[in-house]
Design a protein around this motif. Sequence first.
Motif, PDB file in Angstrom:
ATOM      1  N   UNK A  49       0.814  -1.216   0.000  1.00 52.38           N
ATOM      2  CA  UNK A  49       0.000   0.000   0.000  1.00 52.38           C
ATOM      3  C   UNK A  49       0.853   1.276   0.000  1.00 52.38           C
ATOM      4  N   UNK A  50       1.799   1.436   0.932  1.00 46.28           N
ATOM      5  CA  UNK A  50       2.610   2.658   0.888  1.00 46.28           C
ATOM      6  C   UNK A  50       3.419   2.780  -0.398  1.00 46.28           C
ATOM      7  N   UNK A  51       3.903   1.663  -0.925  1.00 42.83           N
ATOM      8  CA  UNK A  51       4.691   1.694  -2.159  1.00 42.83           C
ATOM      9  C   UNK A  51       3.833   2.134  -3.343  1.00 42.83           C
ATOM     10  N   UNK A  52       2.624   1.584  -3.432  1.00 42.91           N
ATOM     11  CA  UNK A  52       1.734   1.927  -4.537  1.00 42.91           C
ATOM     12  C   UNK A  52       1.317   3.392  -4.458  1.00 42.91           C
ATOM     13  N   UNK A  53       0.948   3.844  -3.255  1.00 42.59           N
ATOM     14  CA  UNK A  53       0.538   5.235  -3.105  1.00 42.59           C
ATOM     15  C   UNK A  53       1.693   6.187  -3.394  1.00 42.59           C
ATOM     16  N   UNK A  54       2.885   5.797  -2.979  1.00 44.70           N
ATOM     17  CA  UNK A  54       4.067   6.603  -3.283  1.00 44.70           C
ATOM     18  C   UNK A  54       4.269   6.696  -4.788  1.00 44.70           C
ATOM     19  N   UNK A  55       4.153   5.574  -5.465  1.00 43.25           N
ATOM     20  CA  UNK A  55       4.356   5.546  -6.914  1.00 43.25           C
ATOM     21  C   UNK A  55       3.295   6.377  -7.633  1.00 43.25           C
ATOM     22  N   UNK A  56       2.028   6.249  -7.213  1.00 43.99           N
ATOM     23  CA  UNK A  56       0.951   6.982  -7.877  1.00 43.99           C
ATOM     24  C   UNK A  56       1.119   8.484  -7.708  1.00 43.99           C
ATOM     25  N   UNK A  57       1.260   8.948  -6.469  1.00 44.66           N
ATOM     26  CA  UNK A  57       1.335  10.386  -6.225  1.00 44.66           C
ATOM     27  C   UNK A  57       2.614  10.997  -6.781  1.00 44.66           C
ATOM     28  N   UNK A  58       3.728  10.286  -6.640  1.00 43.91           N
ATOM     29  CA  UNK A  58       4.991  10.822  -7.147  1.00 43.91           C
ATOM     30  C   UNK A  58       4.972  10.916  -8.661  1.00 43.91           C
ATOM     31  N   UNK A  59       4.293   9.993  -9.318  1.00 47.26           N
ATOM     32  CA  UNK A  59       4.219  10.016 -10.782  1.00 47.26           C
ATOM     33  C   UNK A  59       3.255  11.089 -11.272  1.00 47.26           C
ATOM     34  N   UNK A  60       2.070  11.164 -10.648  1.00 41.79           N
ATOM     35  CA  UNK A  60       1.066  12.133 -11.070  1.00 41.79           C
ATOM     36  C   UNK A  60       1.565  13.554 -10.890  1.00 41.79           C
ATOM     37  N   UNK A  61       2.231  13.814  -9.764  1.00 50.34           N
ATOM     38  CA  UNK A  61       2.691  15.175  -9.467  1.00 50.34           C
ATOM     39  C   UNK A  61       4.174  15.357  -9.759  1.00 50.34           C
ATOM     40  N   UNK A  62       4.711  14.535 -10.643  1.00 48.52           N
ATOM     41  CA  UNK A  62       6.127  14.638 -11.006  1.00 48.52           C
ATOM     42  C   UNK A  62       6.443  16.028 -11.553  1.00 48.52           C
ATOM     43  N   UNK A  63       7.506  16.615 -11.052  1.00 46.74           N
ATOM     44  CA  UNK A  63       7.932  17.935 -11.507  1.00 46.74           C
ATOM     45  C   UNK A  63       7.329  19.078 -10.731  1.00 46.74           C
ATOM     46  N   UNK A  64       6.345  18.803  -9.885  1.00 43.56           N
ATOM     47  CA  UNK A  64       5.740  19.856  -9.083  1.00 43.56           C
ATOM     48  C   UNK A  64       6.428  19.948  -7.732  1.00 43.56           C
ATOM     49  N   UNK A  65       6.503  21.157  -7.194  1.00 46.02           N
ATOM     50  CA  UNK A  65       7.091  21.386  -5.879  1.00 46.02           C
ATOM     51  C   UNK A  65       5.997  21.735  -4.886  1.00 46.02           C
ATOM     52  N   UNK A  66       6.269  21.424  -3.633  1.00 42.63           N
ATOM     53  CA  UNK A  66       5.384  21.821  -2.543  1.00 42.63           C
ATOM     54  C   UNK A  66       6.070  22.941  -1.777  1.00 42.63           C
ATOM     55  N   UNK A  67       5.356  24.036  -1.603  1.00 35.36           N
ATOM     56  CA  UNK A  67       5.941  25.098  -0.811  1.00 35.36           C
ATOM     57  C   UNK A  67       5.893  26.428  -1.531  1.00 35.36           C
TER      58      UNK A  67
END
Length: 285
Positions: A49-67
Amino acid sequence: MSATAPTNRAATAAHPRLPSAARLGADRTGIELRAFFRERDAVIFIFSYPLIMMAIFATVFSGQDQGADGYGVPFAQYFLPGMVATGVMLTSFQSLAISIAVERDDGTLKRLRATPLPALSYFYGKIGLVLLTTVVQTSLLLVLAATVYDVPMPADVSSWATFAWVFVLGTATGTVCGVAFSTLPRSGRSATAVVTPVVLVLQFVSGVFFAFFALPSWMQTVASVFPLKWMAQGMRSVFLPDDAQALEVAGTWQHGATAAVLAAWLVVSLVVGVRTFRWRRRDDG
């Protein structure tokens, strides 16, 4: 003196001394691990679960910064601390709250209580199971983040020390909360329906799926009452640069508050668990 020695030996032979609670707890941990790995669906969910969620969110928001104001970090790096925290919560709180409720419902706890196994050894076994599975789960998540998404790992000892105490205290708190909460479901069948919504709501309001500083203030206030928000914030202090603490609501990492809130939940849950834990179903006396 010599007459009593054979009597003592005979009594010892008739009533052999049991191993210590810690030794039995270690044996119980092995039993818990074997039972855990037989449930393949649970194993896959907990570890993936953590691996899949990490992969999904990191891929979807790739290139975006927080802050903002120059403190932005890649999304994968910002997202990692929350996934570490929620992984601990899933493996400790959710897993135990459900599994203990099921064991109570199917009579496992009742049968164990009728054996010479000390109650402490049963709980030691659960603690050992949670600790080992959480370490494996978190290790897999960190390897994925570092190798696939180039998330920088801490390079100083102090950061890893912070990681260690937040991880250990968070795992202990989640474990005790799970044991205490396991009394709430009325049956093993209803356990998932009772526990899972609590976990989902806390994930959404605690800065796991979204940047905590971007959430409405009322949601931040609600989340601050519960441990997951503080575990995620403690982990952010490990994996984000020091300048990123300006993004926190208080403008600092608040390590003292993190330790205090987690410890408070640990103590309160321990007291509640001791007073309310049941070895039998509600309809079994």
